[in-house]
Scaffold this active site. Structure first.
Site, PDB file in Angstrom:
ATOM      1  N   ASP A 155      31.435  41.625  31.038  1.00  0.00           N
ATOM      2  CA  ASP A 155      32.546  40.958  32.083  1.00  0.00           C
ATOM      3  C   ASP A 155      31.809  40.127  33.161  1.00  0.00           C
ATOM      4  O   ASP A 155      30.890  40.653  33.672  1.00  0.00           O
ATOM      5  CB  ASP A 155      33.552  41.959  32.770  1.00  0.00           C
ATOM      6  CG  ASP A 155      34.560  41.174  33.670  1.00  0.00           C
ATOM      7  OD1 ASP A 155      35.140  40.419  33.029  1.00  0.00           O
ATOM      8  OD2 ASP A 155      34.668  41.401  34.676  1.00  0.00           O
ATOM      9  N   ASP A 307      41.181  44.199  38.315  1.00  0.00           N
ATOM     10  CA  ASP A 307      40.145  43.128  38.295  1.00  0.00           C
ATOM     11  C   ASP A 307      39.649  43.244  39.825  1.00  0.00           C
ATOM     12  O   ASP A 307      39.376  42.137  40.415  1.00  0.00           O
ATOM     13  CB  ASP A 307      40.352  41.863  37.871  1.00  0.00           C
ATOM     14  CG  ASP A 307      39.099  41.238  37.526  1.00  0.00           C
ATOM     15  OD1 ASP A 307      37.829  41.628  37.915  1.00  0.00           O
ATOM     16  OD2 ASP A 307      39.088  39.958  37.502  1.00  0.00           O
TER      17      ASP A 307
HETATM   18  O1  DOR Z   1      37.077  36.776  39.695  1.00  0.00           O
HETATM   19  C1  DOR Z   1      36.215  37.387  38.916  1.00  0.00           C
HETATM   20  N1  DOR Z   1      35.372  38.203  39.486  1.00  0.00           N
HETATM   21  N2  DOR Z   1      36.270  37.305  37.725  1.00  0.00           N
HETATM   22  C2  DOR Z   1      35.372  37.814  36.763  1.00  0.00           C
HETATM   23  O2  DOR Z   1      35.201  37.679  35.858  1.00  0.00           O
HETATM   24  C3  DOR Z   1      34.152  38.452  37.773  1.00  0.00           C
HETATM   25  C4  DOR Z   1      34.586  39.135  38.974  1.00  0.00           C
HETATM   26  C5  DOR Z   1      33.553  39.400  39.957  1.00  0.00           C
HETATM   27  O3  DOR Z   1      32.608  40.110  39.549  1.00  0.00           O
HETATM   28  O4  DOR Z   1      33.541  39.074  40.974  1.00  0.00           O
HETATM   29 ZN    ZN Z   2      35.965  38.972  33.894  1.00  0.00          ZN
END
Ligand code: DOR
Ligand code: ZN
Length: 424
Positions: A155, A307
């Site tokens: 990710d 997330d």
């Molecule tokens: O918005 C995001 N933040 N998308 C990602 O894929 C990684 C994540 C991060 O680690 O801050």
């Molecule tokens: Zn992501």
């Protein structure tokens, strides 16, 4: 012993919805019965009065970032998991994009040990698919599984090489682990900071089309079909991606997906020149959001995942172009989920399913309230009015576009392994 008294107990795995008392002893549920019937068994127990509240299985967040090791000025396992408990989560799955990346068993073990020492909630780490999440060589997935990972993902980045993805999936099928992909075609992504459309033009920011995500989803489904490994699409944001997931499910493939609260709440037209609106994938079109909500309602979407992506002010308080992607999410998730319920878009039972048995199934486990099950419960109000203030957050970071938002409904208590770890 702990008695959760007279709450409205929702059990999505069985569909039951009834006033019940729940008795916890040690780390387990030992009783579930109509109000009053456990009185003898519960003599001497601590009592939590849940009258007027919803009692659900413990909420699971499949996707978050706790930043430890390496990003402790934005979050630590201790602060992030405290924010998770405040948000009603009893288990969280941190992504491996720490510094260094969680691509080996000794780092996985150290995360598990740190969490055991400081976290009020369960921490189920996700291991990297490739070494350093660089997309070149396989990480030591089997050893990480021994150390406690529950899934594999790079990710932050997609697994761009289809041959490597195939190898990862071949391994993970044998190990019984789902592969979680952050779907993005890097050639279309190319320096973009938001969704391409009228608003990106208006703000003068470089946009990416929805196909940036859906192209990669189409490829993943096809590679997944070669391997028959479980495939889970992270933070799905586009209608075209969801159509592909629907088609894969209709053909019986083991494909699942999650949607974040920000993607079912906000759209690209809401983006201001303010980095709190910058996340990846970016906020999508109105049509996409309607498709996501339809998928949350009808079962095409398996889980709501936050997330949660904390970034300290020094990193985030810069020009939109220069800021990192990501917003915090633990403490606003239930409130945003309840907005869909109050608007009549999804049922309360369905919302609970998207936070409990839905994500559990993605991980290949079950989540329900029954005797002998783990004593993890999320107790929330559908009516309690409150305002989210980022500065009061238990997270170390404040990067939320929902700062100042008024909510109807809130987490009231979080119970992990038979103990109240958070109470409003
Ligand atoms: O918005 C995001 N933040 N998308 C990602 O894929 C990684 C994540 C991060 O680690 O801050
Ligand atoms: Zn992501």
């Amino acid at each position: 012993m702990l008695l959760i008294s007279n709450g409205r107990v929702l059990n999505p795995a069985s569909g039951s919805d009834a006033q019940r008392d729940i008795l916890l002893d040690g780390d387990r549920i030992v009783g579930l019965a109509p109000h009053g019937q456990l009185a003898d068994q519960a003599r001497g127990a601590e009592i939590f009065d849940a009258k007027g509240l919803i009692v659900a299985p413990g909420f699971i967040d499949l996707h978050c970032h706790l930043r430890e090791p390496g990003g402790e000025s934005s979050e630590t396992i201790e602060t992030g998991t405290r924010a998770a408990a405040h948000g009603g989560f009893t288990a969280v799955c941190p992504m491996p994009n720490t510094r260094p990346v969680n691509d080996n068993a000794s780092l996985t073990r150290s995360i598990v040990e740190r969490a055991a020492a400081v976290s009020p909630v369960r921490v189920w780490p996700i291991g990297a698919a490739s070494i350093g999440s660089k997309g070149e060589a396989l990480a030591e997935i089997a050893a990480m599984k021994q150390a406690g990972i529950v899934a594999v993902s790079d990710d932050g980045h997609p697994i761009a090489n289809a041959k490597l993805l195939r190898s990862v999936m071949d391994y993970c099928r044998e190990l019984g682990l789902p592969v979680i992909d952050h779907c993005e075609d890097s050639s279309l992504f190319a320096g973009a900071v938001m969704r391409e459309g009228k608003q990106s033009v208006r703000l003068g920011l470089r946009g990416m089309p929805a196909a940036t995500e859906s192209l990669c989803v189409a490829r993943d489904v096809q590679v997944g079909e070669l391997t028959r490994c479980r495939l889970h699409i992270a933070h799905l944001s586009a209608r075209a991606s969801l159509d592909l997931v629907r088609a894969a499910k209709a053909r019986g493939l083991p494909v699942t997906c999650e949607v974040t609260p920000h993607h079912f709440t906000l759209i690209d037209e809401d983006v201001e020149y303010d980095s709190r609106y910058k996340m990846n994938p970016p906020l999508a079109s109105r049509e996409d959001r309607e498709a996501l909500i339809a998928g949350l309602a009808d079962g095409a979407v398996d889980a709501i995942a936050t997330d949660h992506a904390p970034h300290e002010p020094a990193l985030k308080d810069v020009e939109f172009d220069k800021a990192p992607f990501g917003i915090t999410g633990f403490e606003t998730a239930i409130g945003l989920g309840l907005e869909l319920v109050h608007a009549g878009k999804i049922s309360l039972m369905r919302m609970v399913e998207l936070f409990t048995s839905g994500p559990a199934r993605v991980l290949g486990i079950e989540r329900r309230i029954a005797e002998n099950e783990p004593g993890d419960l999320t107790i929330f109000s559908t009516e309690h009015k409150w305002t989210f203030r980022a500065e009061e957050s238990a997270s170390k970071s404040r990067n939320s576009p929902f700062d100042g938002r008024e909510f109807r409904g809130a987490p009231m208590a979080t119970v992990v392994a038979g103990r109240i770890v958070y109470q409003r």
